[in-house]
Design an enzyme around this catalytic site. Structure first.
Site, short mmCIF file in Angstrom:
data_model
loop_
_atom_site.label_atom_id
_atom_site.label_comp_id
_atom_site.label_asym_id
_atom_site.label_seq_id
_atom_site.Cartn_x
_atom_site.Cartn_y
_atom_site.Cartn_z
CG HIS A 21 90.84 -20.76 98.78
ND1 HIS A 21 91.86 -20.41 97.94
CD2 HIS A 21 90.56 -22.05 98.48
CE1 HIS A 21 92.18 -21.44 97.16
NE2 HIS A 21 91.39 -22.44 97.47
CG ASP A 124 92.97 -17.25 97.52
OD1 ASP A 124 92.72 -17.85 98.58
OD2 ASP A 124 93.16 -17.84 96.43
#
Ligand code: UDP
Length: 493
Positions: A21, A124
């Site tokens: 990520h 995110d």
């Protein structure tokens, strides 16, 4: 870079601390800065140390980019100092503590953002709270996702229609509803939270709700790869999206930045693997990697070693060490020694300079766990893949590679399981591994797949050049964010 401070777009990026990520989001943040935005990345100390070198170097080149560090509540959740990233989770208990610590960062991050008065938040997927917070500040939140549109569409339709619930067995196949192609999978290949209601189910519901409430989504992807699914995404989720990838290839142009990207533990091996690859013929070596998180059980390691050896193809294999697995270590030491003598294989321990390896002309294919970043990096390098999905959305990514793009050979992975829950007897056998590698690396067997992979590789490289689809998307997004900023300023007057 030449804009006035009050006209300059200030964008805050909040990456989730897991390499798959964080790496693409940091690369994206650097691209924003290189195209004129003033960028702040908020993260914790140990995480910042894995990418700070690149940020310092960009800053020294005159770009407006910096890292804002917040302390990780390690002691509070009972973790040792420095354990701040999902990759440090070697057991399910430790993962739980990491997730808890990460969720506590919200209380520190919110007042910081409030003080900084940004124009946009890029956060995110796993920070659903940021959507309401951005709304409170009157600024757009962009949902960041480094995976396929295919996986989002599949998840969306499976959550909506629950086709798995109509089957009598977890190993029977169902057709994923709503997709333009007929794609089958089994309930066992779905994420556990989709199969049974758990705490994670509620959390993921919040993630997807926050996605649909976001101003738009940023995808580390390029239009030419999955245009049908990008269109389907926009019409089903109903928000804008911008494909701006592959970000790793776009921002890490030279060998030094490629080598330093992400987490790097073992510099000493560098020239050794390079010399080894340099001694091999073009497209003759298979690269084997299961991403940044997976540590495989000893029984699976043995099967991979035998499978690689009996495939007859040369290989370079990244292995993450499993603490306390002494049997595994002695088997691997012996295997490594034998491979050195036969010159058939090279083992890299813990962390590989993956971008450099994939771009090396000796590499002819990859065995991958279907993590999206690895897929996109392999696509950019024009490589076909053996697909070995393990957890999260990786089984959907396998379907995309094998059934839609036709650049993947499945190894026969059956069950979606987190790396910390994989059992000693849940293994893929050596015969299946060898067979898939022969199909991937054999000149005749892989001819058509290789041609297609090269075509996607060319399209990928074009997409990030000036005038390419991802390039244009990023420029258009920056313009749109600037217009929003101006409109807000006018409203205030
Ligand atoms: N990576 C790397 N070296 C390694 C393992 C991983 O550089 O030894 C990088 C890889 O290039 C990719 C990221 O870490 O950018 C892993 O992300 P991916 O989505 O492939 O898988 P995950 O680790 O999230 O399962």
């Amino acid at each position: 870079m030449d804009s006035q401070p009050d006209q300059e777009l200030h964008v805050i990026f909040i990456p989730y601390p897991s390499p798959g990520h964080m790496i693409p989001m940091v690369d994206t943040a650097r691209l924003f800065a290189k195209h004129g935005a003033n960028v702040t990345i908020i993260t914790t100390h140990a995480n910042a140390s894995t990418f700070q070198k690149a940020i310092d170097s960009d800053f020294n080149c005159g770009y407006h980019i910096r890292t804002q560090v917040v302390p990780f509540p390690a002691a509070h959740v009972g973790l040792p100092d420095g354990a701040e990233n999902i990759k440090d989770g070697t057991s399910i208990q430790m993962l739980g503590k990491l997730v808890q610590g990460i969720s506590m960062l919200k209380d520190q991050i919110e007042p910081l953002i409030q003080d900084m008065k940004p124009d946009c938040l890029v956060t995110d997927m796993f920070y659903p709270w940021t959507v309401d917070f951005a709304a409170k500040l009157g600024i757009p939140r962009l949902y960041y996702y480094s995976s396929s549109y295919f996986s989002t569409c599949a998840t969306y339709f499976i959550r909506k229609h629950k086709p798995q619930q109509r089957l009598v067995s977890d190993t029977h196949k169902f057709i994923i509803p709503g997709l333009p192609q007929t794609i089958e999978m089994t309930p066992l290949q779905l994420e556990p939270w989709l199969r049974t209601k758990t705490v994670a189910t509620g959390y993921l519901d919040a993630v997807y709700e926050a996605e649909s409430k976001s101003y738009g989504a940023l995808y580390n992807n390029f239009y030419e790869l999955e245009s049908d699914y990008e269109k389907l995404y926009k019409s089903t989720i109903g928000i804008k999206s911008w494909s701006v990838g592959p970000v790793s290839a776009w921002v890490n142009k030279d060998d030094e930045t490629k080598a330093n990207r992400g987490h790097k533990e073992d510099l000493a091996q560098e020239s050794e693997w390079l010399n080894w690859l340099n001694s091999k013929q073009n497209e003759s070596v298979v690269y084997v990697s299961f991403g940044s998180l997976t540590r495989l059980p000893h029984t699976q390691i043995i099967e991979i070693a035998h499978g690689l050896e009996s495939s007859g193809h040369d290989f370079i294999w990244v292995i993450r060490k499993k603490d306390g697995d002494e049997d595994g270590h002695s088997f691997l030491q012996e295997f490594e020694q034998r491979m050195k003598v036969s010159n058939k294989g090279f083992i890299i321990w813990n962390w590989a300079p993956q971008l450099l390896i994939l771009d090396h002309p000796a590499i002819g294919g990859i065995v991958t766990h279907c993590g999206w970043n690895t897929i996109l990096e392999s696509v950019n390098a024009g490589l076909p893949m053996v697909t070995w999905p393990m957890y999260a959305e990786q089984f959907y990514n396998e379907k995309l590679l094998v059934d839609v793009l036709k650049i993947g050979v499945p190894v026969g992975s059956k069950e979606n399981m987190l790396w910390v829950t994989i059992d000693e007897d849940e293994t893929v056998g050596r015969e299946n591994i060898a067979k898939a590698i022969v199909q991937l690396m054999g000149r005749e067997e892989s001819k058509e797949m290789r041609r297609r992979a090269r075509k996607f590789g060319d399209a990928s490289k074009k997409s990030i050049e000036e005038g390419g689809s991802s390039y244009n998307n990023l420029m258009q997004l920056l313009d749109e964010l600037k217009s929003l900023k101006m409109s807000r300023a006018l409203e205030k007057k």
